[in-house]
Design a protein around this motif. Structure first.
Motif, PDB file in Angstrom:
ATOM      1  N   GLY A  21       0.794  -1.223   0.000  1.00 34.00           N
ATOM      2  CA  GLY A  21       0.000   0.000   0.000  1.00 34.00           C
ATOM      3  C   GLY A  21       0.825   1.270   0.000  1.00 34.00           C
ATOM      4  O   GLY A  21       0.441   2.280  -0.611  1.00 34.00           O
ATOM      5  N   TYR A  22       1.985   1.240   0.688  1.00 32.24           N
ATOM      6  CA  TYR A  22       2.835   2.425   0.755  1.00 32.24           C
ATOM      7  C   TYR A  22       3.562   2.704  -0.564  1.00 32.24           C
ATOM      8  O   TYR A  22       4.285   3.685  -0.677  1.00 32.24           O
ATOM      9  N   ASN A  23       3.382   1.828  -1.539  1.00 34.52           N
ATOM     10  CA  ASN A  23       3.890   2.117  -2.877  1.00 34.52           C
ATOM     11  C   ASN A  23       3.024   3.189  -3.548  1.00 34.52           C
ATOM     12  O   ASN A  23       3.462   3.864  -4.484  1.00 34.52           O
ATOM     13  N   LEU A  24       1.783   3.314  -3.047  1.00 34.45           N
ATOM     14  CA  LEU A  24       0.805   4.187  -3.696  1.00 34.45           C
ATOM     15  C   LEU A  24       0.374   5.378  -2.848  1.00 34.45           C
ATOM     16  O   LEU A  24      -0.013   6.413  -3.389  1.00 34.45           O
ATOM     17  N   VAL A  25       0.404   5.222  -1.521  1.00 32.67           N
ATOM     18  CA  VAL A  25      -0.022   6.298  -0.617  1.00 32.67           C
ATOM     19  C   VAL A  25       0.912   6.350   0.588  1.00 32.67           C
ATOM     20  O   VAL A  25       1.622   5.388   0.879  1.00 32.67           O
ATOM     21  N   GLY A  26       0.872   7.468   1.309  1.00 29.85           N
ATOM     22  CA  GLY A  26       1.787   7.648   2.429  1.00 29.85           C
ATOM     23  C   GLY A  26       1.208   7.423   3.796  1.00 29.85           C
ATOM     24  O   GLY A  26       1.938   7.404   4.794  1.00 29.85           O
ATOM     25  N   CYS A  27      -0.113   7.259   3.891  1.00 28.00           N
ATOM     26  CA  CYS A  27      -0.745   6.962   5.176  1.00 28.00           C
ATOM     27  C   CYS A  27      -1.997   6.140   4.918  1.00 28.00           C
ATOM     28  O   CYS A  27      -2.354   5.889   3.763  1.00 28.00           O
ATOM     29  N   TRP A  28      -2.677   5.708   5.983  1.00 24.77           N
ATOM     30  CA  TRP A  28      -3.790   4.776   5.789  1.00 24.77           C
ATOM     31  C   TRP A  28      -5.084   5.247   6.438  1.00 24.77           C
ATOM     32  O   TRP A  28      -5.784   4.501   7.097  1.00 24.77           O
ATOM     33  N   ASP A  29      -5.447   6.523   6.237  1.00 27.89           N
ATOM     34  CA  ASP A  29      -6.788   6.962   6.591  1.00 27.89           C
ATOM     35  C   ASP A  29      -7.733   6.524   5.475  1.00 27.89           C
ATOM     36  O   ASP A  29      -7.302   5.946   4.468  1.00 27.89           O
ATOM     37  N   ARG A  30      -9.016   6.792   5.630  1.00 30.37           N
ATOM     38  CA  ARG A  30      -9.996   6.297   4.661  1.00 30.37           C
ATOM     39  C   ARG A  30      -9.736   6.820   3.247  1.00 30.37           C
ATOM     40  O   ARG A  30      -9.830   6.080   2.264  1.00 30.37           O
ATOM     41  N   ILE A  31      -9.399   8.096   3.136  1.00 31.11           N
ATOM     42  CA  ILE A  31      -9.195   8.703   1.816  1.00 31.11           C
ATOM     43  C   ILE A  31      -8.026   8.038   1.091  1.00 31.11           C
ATOM     44  O   ILE A  31      -8.123   7.663  -0.084  1.00 31.11           O
ATOM     45  N   HIS A  32      -6.896   7.864   1.802  1.00 31.15           N
ATOM     46  CA  HIS A  32      -5.731   7.278   1.164  1.00 31.15           C
ATOM     47  C   HIS A  32      -5.911   5.782   0.915  1.00 31.15           C
ATOM     48  O   HIS A  32      -5.425   5.251  -0.083  1.00 31.15           O
ATOM     49  N   CYS A  33      -6.630   5.130   1.826  1.00 35.47           N
ATOM     50  CA  CYS A  33      -6.935   3.711   1.642  1.00 35.47           C
ATOM     51  C   CYS A  33      -7.709   3.512   0.338  1.00 35.47           C
ATOM     52  O   CYS A  33      -7.358   2.653  -0.493  1.00 35.47           O
ATOM     53  N   VAL A  48      -3.599  -6.196  -1.974  1.00 37.34           N
ATOM     54  CA  VAL A  48      -2.864  -5.039  -1.461  1.00 37.34           C
ATOM     55  C   VAL A  48      -2.361  -5.373  -0.066  1.00 37.34           C
ATOM     56  O   VAL A  48      -3.118  -5.874   0.775  1.00 37.34           O
ATOM     57  N   GLU A  49      -1.081  -5.112   0.169  1.00 35.61           N
ATOM     58  CA  GLU A  49      -0.496  -5.301   1.502  1.00 35.61           C
ATOM     59  C   GLU A  49      -0.735  -4.038   2.319  1.00 35.61           C
ATOM     60  O   GLU A  49      -0.328  -2.943   1.928  1.00 35.61           O
ATOM     61  N   VAL A  50      -1.400  -4.204   3.444  1.00 36.30           N
ATOM     62  CA  VAL A  50      -1.845  -3.071   4.252  1.00 36.30           C
ATOM     63  C   VAL A  50      -0.929  -2.883   5.466  1.00 36.30           C
ATOM     64  O   VAL A  50      -0.683  -3.827   6.213  1.00 36.30           O
ATOM     65  N   PRO A  51      -0.430  -1.673   5.693  1.00 34.72           N
ATOM     66  CA  PRO A  51       0.412  -1.387   6.856  1.00 34.72           C
ATOM     67  C   PRO A  51      -0.442  -1.184   8.105  1.00 34.72           C
ATOM     68  O   PRO A  51      -0.879  -0.067   8.394  1.00 34.72           O
ATOM     69  N   VAL A  52      -0.698  -2.254   8.841  1.00 32.72           N
ATOM     70  CA  VAL A  52      -1.654  -2.174   9.955  1.00 32.72           C
ATOM     71  C   VAL A  52      -1.154  -1.384  11.149  1.00 32.72           C
ATOM     72  O   VAL A  52      -1.926  -1.072  12.059  1.00 32.72           O
ATOM     73  N   ILE A  53       0.131  -1.045  11.172  1.00 36.33           N
ATOM     74  CA  ILE A  53       0.663  -0.285  12.306  1.00 36.33           C
ATOM     75  C   ILE A  53       0.316   1.204  12.209  1.00 36.33           C
ATOM     76  O   ILE A  53       0.446   1.956  13.174  1.00 36.33           O
ATOM     77  N   ASP A  54      -0.155   1.652  11.046  1.00 41.49           N
ATOM     78  CA  ASP A  54      -0.496   3.060  10.845  1.00 41.49           C
ATOM     79  C   ASP A  54      -1.552   3.484  11.871  1.00 41.49           C
ATOM     80  O   ASP A  54      -2.598   2.857  12.000  1.00 41.49           O
ATOM     81  N   PRO A  55      -1.305   4.548  12.638  1.00 39.38           N
ATOM     82  CA  PRO A  55      -2.262   4.981  13.670  1.00 39.38           C
ATOM     83  C   PRO A  55      -3.624   5.395  13.108  1.00 39.38           C
ATOM     84  O   PRO A  55      -4.610   5.433  13.842  1.00 39.38           O
ATOM     85  N   LEU A  56      -3.687   5.715  11.823  1.00 37.17           N
ATOM     86  CA  LEU A  56      -4.943   6.127  11.204  1.00 37.17           C
ATOM     87  C   LEU A  56      -5.726   4.944  10.644  1.00 37.17           C
ATOM     88  O   LEU A  56      -6.782   5.116  10.052  1.00 37.17           O
ATOM     89  N   PHE A  57      -5.217   3.742  10.846  1.00 37.42           N
ATOM     90  CA  PHE A  57      -5.823   2.539  10.279  1.00 37.42           C
ATOM     91  C   PHE A  57      -7.249   2.339  10.795  1.00 37.42           C
ATOM     92  O   PHE A  57      -7.508   2.391  11.990  1.00 37.42           O
TER      93      PHE A  57
END
Length: 312
Positions: A21-33, A48-57
């Motif tokens: 996922g971080y290949n395409l966006v820099g964080c994982w809030d709803r908009i970037h997801c 898609v591999e999701v970075p689950v450690i992101d605090p905005l997950f």
């Protein structure tokens, strides 16, 4: 030039072809997801591999959006200095264990069958070699996390990472020893072509060594840029994977500090960008993997040595 097609993504095998996922966006809030899922789906990726450690997950939004775009998910985590489960500091280990337990719960909530990555130590350079106590600490906590994960139907993938990003598991052999010590059936090896190029004496032999427990694979170049433009024999690697009938995901991973967060930039030393357009490099990567994976299956019975680039 490689040309990607949605219909051929998995036409040659059961493998899901994915992208971090971080290949395409820099964080994982709803908009970037949603942005990441939309781009990945339109290009033709299946996972898609999701970075689950992101605090905005947001587990609910992630699952709903994955369903909307018809994508499968995997999850990855990288521990920090403050959450290093191999640490001699008890409070640090406790924080790290909680991060991993949360990651497993989030993976289960979004339907991911795995949590992979550097989940056994911090993601970063150490100034000394790991001690036996460091290893013991990591094994003890990973066993408990694996027990929790097993109850939820989730695997743990130990990513074999280079010496500059961990001091605990640098080769496939290290990962196999760690898995044996943990003693849980749901712990698998996660290999990465980029890291293998640094620390494995023979990447093909490494694939053979861990084939019985190989559950996840990252496709990346020596410079983490466009596939086929570095010095890794990706064709040889894919042929080796085809020969052992590897059936897990093939996930493209490449980072640019134009996109990822400062934490990722610093942890992975992304000082010199190989690309600025994540969508463009993602399109090229999918086409490259599709083409080479098809060729690998056609020639998988051919004797293979590292660096053998002969065409079938």
């Amino acid at each position: 030039m490689y040309s990607a097609t949605k219909t051929s993504n998995n036409s040659n095998s059961s493998n899901l072809i994915g992208i971090h996922g971080y290949n395409l966006v820099g964080c994982w809030d709803r908009i970037h997801c949603e942005k990441a899922f939309k781009i990945a789906s339109e290009i033709g990726y299946s996972l898609v591999e999701v970075p689950v450690i992101d605090p905005l997950f947001d587990t609910q939004a992630t699952k709903q959006l994955a369903d909307k775009y018809g994508l499968r998910l995997s999850c990855s985590v990288g521990l920090s200095q403050d959450t290093d489960i191999s640490s001699l500091d008890e409070s640090t280990r406790k924080q790290g264990e909680q991060v991993l337990m949360t990651a497993v719960e989030r993976a289960h909530a979004i339907g991911s069958p795995i949590v992979c990555g550097v989940i056994y130590s911090k993601l970063g350079k150490y100034s000394r070699a790991a001690t036996q106590q460091n290893v013991n600490n990591s094994v003890e906590i990973l066993r408990r996390v694996a027990q929790k994960a097993q109850s939820l139907g989730v695997q743990l993938g130990l990513e074999v990472c280079n010496k500059y990003e961990t001091n605990l598991i640098n080769t496939a052999g290290d990962a196999m020893k760690m898995i044996q010590r943990i003693g849980m059936p749901n712990v698998v090896v996660h290999l990465d072509a980029y890291h293998m190029n640094i620390d494995e004496n023979d990447p093909i032999a490494a694939i053979d060594e861990c084939q019985s427990r190989l559950g996840y694979f990252h496709i990346g170049e020596s410079h983490r840029g466009y596939l086929g433009t570095g010095n890794i024999s990706l064709r040889s690697i894919l042929r080796a994977l085809a020969r052992i009938e590897y059936s897990g995901p093939l996930v493209f991973e490449s980072f640019s500090n134009e996109i990822v967060s400062p934490f990722v930039t610093e942890a992975l030393a992304i000082w010199r960008n190989q690309w600025e357009d994540g969508e463009q490099v993602a399109k090229h990567a999918l086409a490259f993997i599709q083409s080479e994976w098809f060729a690998a299956h056609k020639s998988k019975t051919t004797p293979l040595l590292w660096g053998n680039e002969e065409k079938a």
